[in-house]
Design a protein around this motif. Structure first.
Motif, mmCIF file in Angstrom:
data_model
loop_
_atom_site.group_PDB
_atom_site.id
_atom_site.type_symbol
_atom_site.label_atom_id
_atom_site.label_comp_id
_atom_site.label_asym_id
_atom_site.label_seq_id
_atom_site.Cartn_x
_atom_site.Cartn_y
_atom_site.Cartn_z
ATOM 1 N N LEU A 101 0.758 -1.218 -0.261
ATOM 2 C CA LEU A 101 -0.187 0.070 -0.048
ATOM 3 C C LEU A 101 0.808 1.322 -0.094
ATOM 4 O O LEU A 101 0.158 2.270 -0.216
ATOM 5 C CB LEU A 101 -0.985 -0.073 1.027
ATOM 6 C CG LEU A 101 -1.973 -1.323 1.349
ATOM 7 C CD1 LEU A 101 -2.927 -0.764 2.500
ATOM 8 C CD2 LEU A 101 -2.614 -1.467 0.036
ATOM 9 N N GLN A 104 0.435 4.018 -2.624
ATOM 10 C CA GLN A 104 -0.599 3.716 -3.504
ATOM 11 C C GLN A 104 -1.954 4.855 -3.633
ATOM 12 O O GLN A 104 -2.090 5.245 -2.486
ATOM 13 C CB GLN A 104 -1.093 2.310 -3.099
ATOM 14 C CG GLN A 104 -2.246 1.679 -4.125
ATOM 15 C CD GLN A 104 -1.751 1.517 -5.685
ATOM 16 O OE1 GLN A 104 -2.102 2.291 -6.391
ATOM 17 N NE2 GLN A 104 -0.807 0.556 -5.652
ATOM 18 N N GLU A 105 -2.139 5.065 -4.826
ATOM 19 C CA GLU A 105 -3.115 6.235 -4.880
ATOM 20 C C GLU A 105 -4.550 5.793 -5.695
ATOM 21 O O GLU A 105 -5.494 6.359 -5.378
ATOM 22 C CB GLU A 105 -2.685 7.389 -5.853
ATOM 23 C CG GLU A 105 -1.324 8.116 -5.414
ATOM 24 C CD GLU A 105 -0.722 9.053 -6.214
ATOM 25 O OE1 GLU A 105 -1.440 9.360 -7.294
ATOM 26 O OE2 GLU A 105 0.446 9.423 -6.093
ATOM 27 N N ASP A 106 -4.364 4.461 -5.906
ATOM 28 C CA ASP A 106 -5.848 3.898 -6.444
ATOM 29 C C ASP A 106 -6.448 3.115 -5.415
ATOM 30 O O ASP A 106 -5.987 2.176 -4.788
ATOM 31 C CB ASP A 106 -5.335 3.199 -7.731
ATOM 32 C CG ASP A 106 -6.554 2.625 -8.409
ATOM 33 O OD1 ASP A 106 -7.614 3.330 -8.841
ATOM 34 O OD2 ASP A 106 -6.904 1.576 -8.388
ATOM 35 N N VAL A 107 -7.743 3.609 -5.274
ATOM 36 C CA VAL A 107 -8.575 2.888 -4.024
ATOM 37 C C VAL A 107 -8.807 1.436 -4.432
ATOM 38 O O VAL A 107 -8.412 0.401 -3.584
ATOM 39 C CB VAL A 107 -9.617 3.492 -3.893
ATOM 40 C CG1 VAL A 107 -10.676 2.601 -2.839
ATOM 41 C CG2 VAL A 107 -9.421 4.927 -3.379
ATOM 42 N N ILE A 110 -5.787 -0.819 -3.818
ATOM 43 C CA ILE A 110 -5.531 -0.688 -2.243
ATOM 44 C C ILE A 110 -6.303 -1.738 -1.536
ATOM 45 O O ILE A 110 -5.744 -2.939 -0.936
ATOM 46 C CB ILE A 110 -5.846 0.594 -1.325
ATOM 47 C CG1 ILE A 110 -4.807 1.551 -1.772
ATOM 48 C CG2 ILE A 110 -6.179 0.378 -0.151
ATOM 49 C CD1 ILE A 110 -5.221 3.046 -1.362
ATOM 50 N N ALA A 242 -5.388 3.989 4.512
ATOM 51 C CA ALA A 242 -4.977 3.951 3.169
ATOM 52 C C ALA A 242 -6.043 4.624 1.958
ATOM 53 O O ALA A 242 -5.706 5.480 1.333
ATOM 54 C CB ALA A 242 -4.341 2.583 2.777
ATOM 55 N N VAL A 243 -7.004 4.035 2.259
ATOM 56 C CA VAL A 243 -8.201 4.522 1.557
ATOM 57 C C VAL A 243 -8.525 5.947 1.596
ATOM 58 O O VAL A 243 -8.778 6.741 0.712
ATOM 59 C CB VAL A 243 -9.633 3.659 1.587
ATOM 60 C CG1 VAL A 243 -10.510 4.261 0.979
ATOM 61 C CG2 VAL A 243 -9.255 2.461 1.164
ATOM 62 N N ALA A 246 -5.594 8.080 -0.070
ATOM 63 C CA ALA A 246 -5.975 8.060 -1.506
ATOM 64 C C ALA A 246 -7.174 8.946 -1.889
ATOM 65 O O ALA A 246 -7.038 9.839 -2.942
ATOM 66 C CB ALA A 246 -6.284 6.803 -2.040
ATOM 67 N N ARG A 247 -8.088 8.906 -1.274
ATOM 68 C CA ARG A 247 -9.319 9.633 -1.569
ATOM 69 C C ARG A 247 -8.860 11.155 -1.309
ATOM 70 O O ARG A 247 -9.466 12.039 -2.156
ATOM 71 C CB ARG A 247 -10.472 9.290 -0.678
ATOM 72 C CG ARG A 247 -11.210 7.970 -1.266
ATOM 73 C CD ARG A 247 -12.281 7.705 -0.212
ATOM 74 N NE ARG A 247 -13.180 6.531 -0.653
ATOM 75 C CZ ARG A 247 -14.079 5.820 -0.065
ATOM 76 N NH1 ARG A 247 -14.398 6.362 0.927
ATOM 77 N NH2 ARG A 247 -14.727 4.906 -0.712
ATOM 78 N N LEU A 249 -5.868 12.346 -1.641
ATOM 79 C CA LEU A 249 -4.990 12.805 -2.524
ATOM 80 C C LEU A 249 -5.963 12.979 -3.917
ATOM 81 O O LEU A 249 -5.756 14.100 -4.514
ATOM 82 C CB LEU A 249 -3.749 11.746 -2.915
ATOM 83 C CG LEU A 249 -2.831 12.124 -3.923
ATOM 84 C CD1 LEU A 249 -2.218 13.234 -3.289
ATOM 85 C CD2 LEU A 249 -2.054 10.789 -3.798
ATOM 86 N N ASN A 250 -6.719 12.009 -4.261
ATOM 87 C CA ASN A 250 -7.625 12.358 -5.501
ATOM 88 C C ASN A 250 -8.400 13.464 -5.363
ATOM 89 O O ASN A 250 -8.707 14.231 -6.606
ATOM 90 C CB ASN A 250 -8.373 11.058 -5.690
ATOM 91 C CG ASN A 250 -7.674 9.744 -6.013
ATOM 92 O OD1 ASN A 250 -6.677 9.987 -6.501
ATOM 93 N ND2 ASN A 250 -8.297 8.542 -5.737
#
Length: 364
Positions: A101, A104-107, A110, A242-243, A246-247, A249-250
């Motif tokens: 993870l 990692q930027e993609d949910v 992850i 992590a989720v 990522a969210r 960052l998105n």
């Protein structure tokens, strides 16, 4: 000649207060005269150094004799070894998840990587993750391993339905992992399962409301121990963190894209008051900034009569500019909701989102 045991001797005068019956005579004790005291006698203490010394009650309590049969001690050692091995395995899984993870930027990646690490590390076969939308309180199947194809088909056509996961998510309670033995999805959810099995239900919670639910099925006839549930709860927090990262960052990236889009749109429109020029600039900006393949702009307030005002990007298989659409007849439920509720909807995977008309999405 027999050697006599050596004896240590201690002498101490017994000194008391001056009493009339002792005659009142003052004596010296150890070279020092104490006023008002007389020497009444002597106490002698002896200890043979070569004889065994009797232990005191304190020493007996400090060094208790070993108890329990040899077989019991072997069993205790074996149990401790198993506990150590289990904790090492859990640490190895956590390290593997952290490595997968990291950055990692993609949910979706992850969730998939987490399930792969859990399945491989624990030697299990079936696991799935539900993610939810706090606005409408609905869950969607976001990732899965070892789930039966028939169940996936049912989810695509009928949705998830009601279950304990939905209740836990919608209520915002249940921050502790638990064994679930009465899941209505069992045994149809598991590939190759002939009878229901227990599964761990782990809320994805980290310093806030629940983001979803992680489920992992035990082997037939087994349940997860308290230690394993605490470990899975730690995994759930790690995934949730992590989720959320990522969210965030998105969302920040989307905000930057919107800012660039507004700047490009203002530049493209300029001071033009021509509607066609404005629509053309909007379509062109969306293609350049958002990196999408196709853009279609529908104008109107009634979902039963919208006009296709602009098409940009790849040729559309069905739509033509100037065409009138009836979203109600077409079954475009999400399009209609966006228009009626005046809100933005984002769909990460239309094939897995039960809000989407799958046939219409496939065609469009």
């Amino acid at each position: 000649m027999t050697q006599k045991p050596r004896v240590r001797v201690g002498l101490a005068p017994v000194v008391g207060r001056l009493r009339s019956e002792c005659g009142g005579e003052r004596r010296k004790a150890g070279g020092a005269t104490r006023p008002g005291c007389v020497v009444c006698g002597m106490m002698l203490l002896s200890m043979a150094k070569d004889l065994p010394r009797k232990s005191s009650p304190r020493s007996r309590r400090a060094a208790p004799s070993p108890s329990g049969s040899p077989s019991r001690r072997v069993a205790d050692v074996r149990s401790l070894q198993l506990e150590v091995a289990a904790r090492r395995r859990e640490l190895a899984i956590l390290a593997d998840i952290a490595a997968r993870l990291h950055g990692q930027e993609d949910v979706q990646a992850i969730l998939d990587n987490t399930l792969d690490s859990l399945i491989d590390g624990l030697g299990l076969r079936t696991a799935w993750i539900f993610l939810g939308d706090r606005k409408d309180g609905r869950l969607r199947l976001a990732a899965h391993r070892g789930v039966a194809p028939a169940y996936l088909d049912a989810v695509e056509t009928q949705g998830l339905g009601e279950c304990l996961c939905s209740e836990v998510f919608s209520s915002g309670h249940g921050v502790v992992a638990r064994n679930t033995a009465d899941c209505p999805r069992m045994p149809t959810i598991g590939k190759g399962l002939e009878q229901p099995v227990a599964h761990a239900c782990i809320p994805l919670v980290f310093d806030g409301p629940s983001q979803g639910v992680l489920n992992i099925a035990a082997l037939p006839g087994e349940v997860f121990s308290d230690e394993e549930l605490r470990f899975l709860q730690t995994v759930g927090r790690q995934v949730c963190l992590a989720v959320e990262g990522a969210r965030h960052l998105n969302a920040q990236r989307l905000h930057n894209q919107e800012a660039r889009a507004l700047a490009a749109l203002n530049k493209g429109i300029g001071e033009s008051l021509d509607p066609e020029a404005v629509l053309a600039a909007v379509g062109r900006t969306a293609l350049d900034v958002l990196h999408v393949d196709r853009v279609h702009i529908l104008l109107g307030s009634d979902p039963r009569g919208l006009t296709v005002a602009r098409l940009a990007g790849l040729p559309h298989p069905e739509l033509r500019e100037g065409q009138t659409l009836d979203l109600t007849a077409l079954g475009g439920s999400l399009h209609r909701r966006a228009l009626e509720e005046q809100r933005h909807f984002a769909v990460e995977d239309w094939a897995q989102d039960d809000r989407v008309n799958k046939d219409l999405a496939r065609r469009w």
